[in-house]
Design an enzyme around this catalytic site. Sequence first.
Site, mmCIF file in Angstrom:
data_model
loop_
_atom_site.group_PDB
_atom_site.id
_atom_site.type_symbol
_atom_site.label_atom_id
_atom_site.label_comp_id
_atom_site.label_asym_id
_atom_site.label_seq_id
_atom_site.Cartn_x
_atom_site.Cartn_y
_atom_site.Cartn_z
ATOM 1 N N HIS A 282 4.660 2.269 -8.088
ATOM 2 C CA HIS A 282 3.106 0.966 -8.186
ATOM 3 C C HIS A 282 2.117 0.742 -9.007
ATOM 4 O O HIS A 282 1.970 -0.305 -10.394
ATOM 5 C CB HIS A 282 2.691 0.784 -6.907
ATOM 6 C CG HIS A 282 3.473 0.956 -5.534
ATOM 7 N ND1 HIS A 282 3.005 2.303 -4.375
ATOM 8 C CD2 HIS A 282 3.941 -0.180 -5.113
ATOM 9 C CE1 HIS A 282 4.059 1.689 -3.397
ATOM 10 N NE2 HIS A 282 4.228 -0.228 -4.153
ATOM 11 N N GLY B 167 1.465 -1.427 -0.370
ATOM 12 C CA GLY B 167 -0.204 -0.750 0.519
ATOM 13 C C GLY B 167 0.818 1.123 -0.169
ATOM 14 O O GLY B 167 2.165 1.631 -0.473
#
Length: 284
Positions: free
Chosen positions: A37, A31
Amino acid sequence: MLIVETKADLRTALNAIRKSGQTIGFVPTMGALHEGHLSLMQMSKQQFDVTVASIFVNPTQFGPNEDFSKYPRTLEIDKAMLERDGIDVLFVPSVLDMYPKGQTTSIHVGEMTELYEGAIRPGHFDGVATVVAILFNAVQPDGAIFGQKDAQQVAVIKRMVRDLALPVNIIVGDTSREADGLAMSSRNRYLNADERRESIGLIKALNIVERELHAGDTILMAKQAGIETFEAFSPLGKLEYLDVVDSETFQPMTSFEPNRRPLTAIIAARFGSTRLIDNLPLTP
Ligand code: PAF
């Protein structure tokens, strides 16, 4: 986007997809998502029919004095980013679902996990290998995408996949960088303004190592030039290591022979309580 919280529900959801003949790409994360990402997610979307992302801050890869409790958790923002980018399935398991009570098995990939990051963070790569194996079993993806930013993690996972004959294709995405060259990382947000300005010392040092090696310097000389560059750009930083390693085994190299096995220049430094790592795969 389908959000799933248990391995059992994930298996049910993905079985239907697999039966329909669609391929599955997987991007595991902890996260606090950033552009780096998201670029891995895009790679998965380009190569596979369905993309599964996971968000799990894995306690077993943090040492007792590390930042597990203060690791950034931005789940709602992360969900919105993944939804916007068209991710199909998000897996957000609890610690208990990932590690049912009584679990004692862990995976140790061997010597390379005790060098560099593994020497500074004992047990870190056992935690990474174990959680990635559990995630691979839960998702059973055709391919999994990892960032080159964590070069030693990539080497460890490739080795585990090879040694355990796991049927997953490991794909590596280039390091995403800020405009000034700093490698994107969820931990960059810990840096204060002075540390952030000086953090470019990592990539400056790696660039000098590469330049000096290509100019014909020995690895020793190139490393010395890299250290001096880091010290000039980053007086607030504390260099932990700067080295040239075999990209696959992470063994330190003493001689640079172009066209030999792939080599990577690696660096780690601490700015206050924040550790940063970076690397540069060396072109032959
Ligand atoms: O790179 C990361 O974010 C983590 O190490 C990973 C691969 C998701 C395992 O927890």
